[in-house]
Design a protein around this motif. Structure first.
Motif: not given
Length: 395
Positions: A171-177
């Motif tokens: 929907q938005m970012f695929h992955m956040v670190i």
């Protein structure tokens, strides 16, 4: 030889120690289906996954959560690690995790699957299907829509390994670190439509010791976005396209900001991207900085702006007109960057009037525009050139 009770006791002790050694080196496995997960793609398996996580966290030994083949429907879920008794958890996924088809179910949660305060986690394999297309359509229609949910988010976590994962249609970012230390991401595939808004592949912020290797990313936004407070980042063997390239920024929105430093981006390919290697800051006062960046061995295949520093970022001339970026950019090297640009200005360094870029290094940059000579434009940028540079260096 006479076998005595003493010999028998000793033999039994050795057998017990042998099997104890075997068991201590084997991870205890928690199968999500044992907790009620259904691989039919229709039954809500959120509770089953959370219960499997709770059981694994209660173990003092190394554990594995296993997701067999099939499609598992999951709503928004948060996996907390502060109460886990072990620091070695593997989630092995042979199946596909599916978000609800109705984007409103998770669209306002911020994150679809979130891991927070986790220490020592490996996620191996699996496909994550965010089913974001309906929300993208809503956003591009001008209607009032949810912001959307990040598919996989890690906050304030340490010693993370993600390998062999596929993320589709977030929907938005695929992955956040975010707020993490020592994370290794490798052999991943991240994909969304070129027209999908805000679907950054990987966003990194306030983290140190992150490594991204052997990954293919194609989205409607940045392939990799590097936010404030990021340090000691290593990106290697990444293919990007479609998307907006690999971007440091946007930085400098706030007066007090952590900087970005010690970033290496090497052996990358950009195909049909809006940008290649970009540093972007708001045209606003700030104490932020970018320093110690190496861009090395990059191939551009019809990238619109292969090399770009944009410190004049001010969309719609709101909140920043007439101001200059306070972010200080220094010690940035572009080495062996070659290929084709779809813009005649293939190299643009638009640095801050208030804080000119310092220590920019161009070495063996070779970019062409429609088989013609490309152009380089520099403003408020100081540095040096080495080797053969085409277009001719503007430093």
């Amino acid at each position: 030889m006479l076998i005595t009770k003493k010999h028998v006791s000793l033999l039994l002790l050795l057998v017990i120690m042998f099997f104890f050694h075997l068991s201590s080196g084997t991870k205890i496995t928690y199968n999500v289906q044992s907790y009620g997960a259904k691989p039919d793609g229709k039954s809500d398996s959120t509770k089953a996954f959370l219960n499997a996580w709770a059981a694994a966290c209660a173990s003092t030994k190394s554990v594995m959560i296993y997701v067999p083949q099939g499609r598992y429907l999951l709503a928004s879920a948060a996996f907390w690690g502060q109460n886990c008794k072990n620091k070695d958890t593997t989630i092995k996924i042979d199946g596909t995790l599916v978000a609800p088809s109705d984007y409103k179910v998770i669209g306002n949660t911020g994150n679809w699957l979130k891991f927070e305060r986790v220490n020592g986690l490996t996620i191996s394999g699996g496909t994550f299907d965010g089913q974001g297309a309906a929300l993208w359509t809503c956003k591009t229609s001008g209607k009032s829509c949810p912001n959307g949910a990040t598919t996989l988010a890690f906050y304030n976590s340490n010693n993370i390994v993600i390998s062999g994962l596929t993320s589709l249609n977030s929907q938005m970012f695929h992955m956040v670190i975010d707020g993490c230390q020592n994370a290794k991401l490798q052999n991943m595939k991240i994909s969304a439509s070129a027209n999908s808004p805000n679907t950054d592949g990987i966003h990194i912020a306030a983290s140190t010791g992150v490594t991204i290797l052997k990954t293919v990313i194609g989205t409607g936004d940045d392939c990799i976005s590097i936010g404030l407070g990021t340090s000691n980042l290593w990106i290697e063997n990444v293919s990007c396209g479609p998307g907006h390239g690999i971007s440091i920024g946007s930085l400098g929105w706030s007066m007090q900001e952590a900087g970005v430093q010690n970033v290496t981006v090497k052996t990358t390919t950009f195909r049909g991207t809006q940008n290649g290697l970009r540093i972007k800051t708001w045209a606003r006062p700030s104490n932020g900085f970018v320093k110690g960046v190496l861009f090395q061995h990059s191939v551009m295949v019809n990238a619109r702006y292969p090399i770009l520093i944009d410190q004049e970022y001010c969309p719609d001339q709101k909140n920043c007109p007439g101001q200059a970026s306070g972010v200080k950019i220094s010690d940035v090297t572009y080495q062996d960057i070659h290929g084709t640009s779809t813009s005649q200005v293939a190299l643009k360094l638009a640095c801050s009037k208030a804080n000119p870029c310092q220590g920019i290094r161009l070495e063996d940059v070779n970019l062409t525009f429609k088989n013609q000579q490309a152009q380089a434009l520099c403003s408020n940028a100081a540095g040096t050139s080495y080797g053969v540079n085409k277009p001719e260096s503007c430093l």
